[in-house]
Design an enzyme around this catalytic site. Sequence first.
Site, mmCIF file in Angstrom:
data_model
loop_
_atom_site.group_PDB
_atom_site.id
_atom_site.type_symbol
_atom_site.label_atom_id
_atom_site.label_comp_id
_atom_site.label_asym_id
_atom_site.label_seq_id
_atom_site.Cartn_x
_atom_site.Cartn_y
_atom_site.Cartn_z
ATOM 1 N N ARG A 1 -16.750 4.277 2.329
ATOM 2 C CA ARG A 1 -17.224 2.891 2.292
ATOM 3 C C ARG A 1 -18.572 2.788 2.989
ATOM 4 O O ARG A 1 -19.449 2.048 2.557
ATOM 5 C CB ARG A 1 -16.193 1.982 2.972
ATOM 6 C CG ARG A 1 -14.846 1.943 2.244
ATOM 7 C CD ARG A 1 -13.813 1.175 3.051
ATOM 8 N NE ARG A 1 -12.503 1.135 2.437
ATOM 9 C CZ ARG A 1 -11.571 2.082 2.594
ATOM 10 N NH1 ARG A 1 -11.818 3.150 3.328
ATOM 11 N NH2 ARG A 1 -10.385 1.947 2.011
ATOM 12 N N ASP B 1 -5.061 -2.750 4.223
ATOM 13 C CA ASP B 1 -4.533 -1.526 4.847
ATOM 14 C C ASP B 1 -3.160 -1.801 5.466
ATOM 15 O O ASP B 1 -2.247 -0.979 5.393
ATOM 16 C CB ASP B 1 -5.477 -1.034 5.951
ATOM 17 C CG ASP B 1 -6.925 -1.111 5.520
ATOM 18 O OD1 ASP B 1 -7.564 -0.068 5.374
ATOM 19 O OD2 ASP B 1 -7.421 -2.239 5.311
ATOM 20 N N ARG C 1 -0.624 -1.949 2.815
ATOM 21 C CA ARG C 1 -0.284 -0.580 2.386
ATOM 22 C C ARG C 1 0.677 0.057 3.385
ATOM 23 O O ARG C 1 1.657 0.695 3.001
ATOM 24 C CB ARG C 1 -1.570 0.264 2.275
ATOM 25 C CG ARG C 1 -2.424 -0.109 1.078
ATOM 26 C CD ARG C 1 -3.783 0.583 1.092
ATOM 27 N NE ARG C 1 -4.504 0.318 -0.147
ATOM 28 C CZ ARG C 1 -5.826 0.317 -0.263
ATOM 29 N NH1 ARG C 1 -6.594 0.580 0.779
ATOM 30 N NH2 ARG C 1 -6.391 0.071 -1.432
ATOM 31 N N HIS D 1 6.958 -5.353 10.734
ATOM 32 C CA HIS D 1 5.873 -5.944 11.518
ATOM 33 C C HIS D 1 5.064 -4.802 12.117
ATOM 34 O O HIS D 1 5.534 -4.100 13.013
ATOM 35 C CB HIS D 1 6.429 -6.864 12.605
ATOM 36 C CG HIS D 1 7.195 -8.011 12.007
ATOM 37 N ND1 HIS D 1 6.581 -9.161 11.578
ATOM 38 C CD2 HIS D 1 8.502 -8.135 11.698
ATOM 39 C CE1 HIS D 1 7.481 -9.967 11.040
ATOM 40 N NE2 HIS D 1 8.658 -9.362 11.100
ATOM 41 N N HIS E 1 -12.159 -1.276 8.502
ATOM 42 C CA HIS E 1 -11.495 -1.058 7.209
ATOM 43 C C HIS E 1 -12.146 0.217 6.661
ATOM 44 O O HIS E 1 -13.144 0.175 5.961
ATOM 45 C CB HIS E 1 -11.717 -2.246 6.276
ATOM 46 C CG HIS E 1 -11.303 -1.970 4.852
ATOM 47 N ND1 HIS E 1 -10.015 -1.646 4.491
ATOM 48 C CD2 HIS E 1 -12.018 -1.951 3.699
ATOM 49 C CE1 HIS E 1 -9.953 -1.453 3.185
ATOM 50 N NE2 HIS E 1 -11.160 -1.624 2.678
#
Length: 296
Positions: free
Chosen positions: A67, A127, A130, A147, A154
């Site tokens: 990224r 994320d 996921r 949780h 990111h």
Amino acid sequence: LMQSGLFTEMVLLDVVQEKAEGEAMDIMHGTALMNPMRIYAGTYDDIADAAVIVVTAGAAQKPGETRLDLIHKNISILGSIMAEIRKRSCQGIMLVVSNPVDILTYYAAKTSGMPENRVFGSGTVLDTARLRTLLGTKLDVDSRSIHAVIVGEHGDSEIVCWSNANVSGVPLADFFALRGMGDQDLTAAEKEIGDDVKNSAYQIIQKKRATYYGIAMSVRRICSAIVKDEKSVLPVSTVMHGAYGISDCALSTPAIVGRNGVEGLVPVTMSEKEREELLSSAKVLKQNMEGIDFGC
Ligand SMILES: NC(=O)C1=CN([C@@H]2O[C@H](COP(=O)(O)OP(=O)(O)OC[C@H]3O[C@@H](n4cnc5c(N)ncnc54)[C@H](O)[C@@H]3O)[C@@H](O)[C@H]2O)C=CC1
Ligand SMILES: CC(=O)C(=O)O
């Protein structure tokens, strides 16, 4: 967003006007089967009164790219978009999704002319989704009962807060035991699942060129928190002002999201190691921000 029923109107903008027009037509045709809504390709004047402006413009990763590799291309694109936003007094919320999302969020917060609480990034909401999905599969339990949160960039330096992960209040180690697994299984799962989450985008991009369903659901979740003033705790990317010892960059930590955007951070309990990793993640972001003009 069309399927969510949250909005009555959606305007699409793209530097390639025809693309926005084609997408608007295609999505609009579904409204007869879903929710009545006005969808059209428009101009910056059309978004001035938008409740939420979702910024997804820019280059996407090619297979093998990180990224952070997108930074210069996308800062330049965001620069032209922020110049248009600044000319209009936008009263809504700006949600940045384009990558690298944390650095672009910081840039947007500094250059959009909008108040900082109303400019934030999708951060590690995806994320975290996921992570919860993979943990739910591993433990054979509804992922909505998990949780657990991912904080930081990111991207490759993100951190799973394993130390406070639980299943409806039951510590992870106890839930592993409930499923007939021991401490070694937990340690192995932490490594395997942490790596899988971190590499999800790389794997999907390798297989199908881009990720879009997971991020679409993440954006929908965040928009719901805004439009319905849910005050949900979500790990969105926000400009840091000293929390966890971090400032002068944006990254994800749990925050309360509602009608006014980010209404405050919620301090998350972390182990010493996780706290150090969060500081390292901030350092990675700041190193990559060097030389960029944030107009401040
Ligand atoms: N934060 C996250 O979790 C995720 C972020 N992304 C990021 O979102 C961005 C977009 O990804 P995709 O939709 O897959 O790429 P895409 O290439 O399909 O779409 C990007 C669009 O931006 C448009 N664009 C470029 N410059 C523009 C400008 N100045 N004004 C308006 N539109 C402009 C392009 O014409 C193109 O249609 C990428 O940076 C990608 O990395 C994608 C998925 C998840
Ligand atoms: C592309 C991206 O940032 C993601 O799917 O996580």
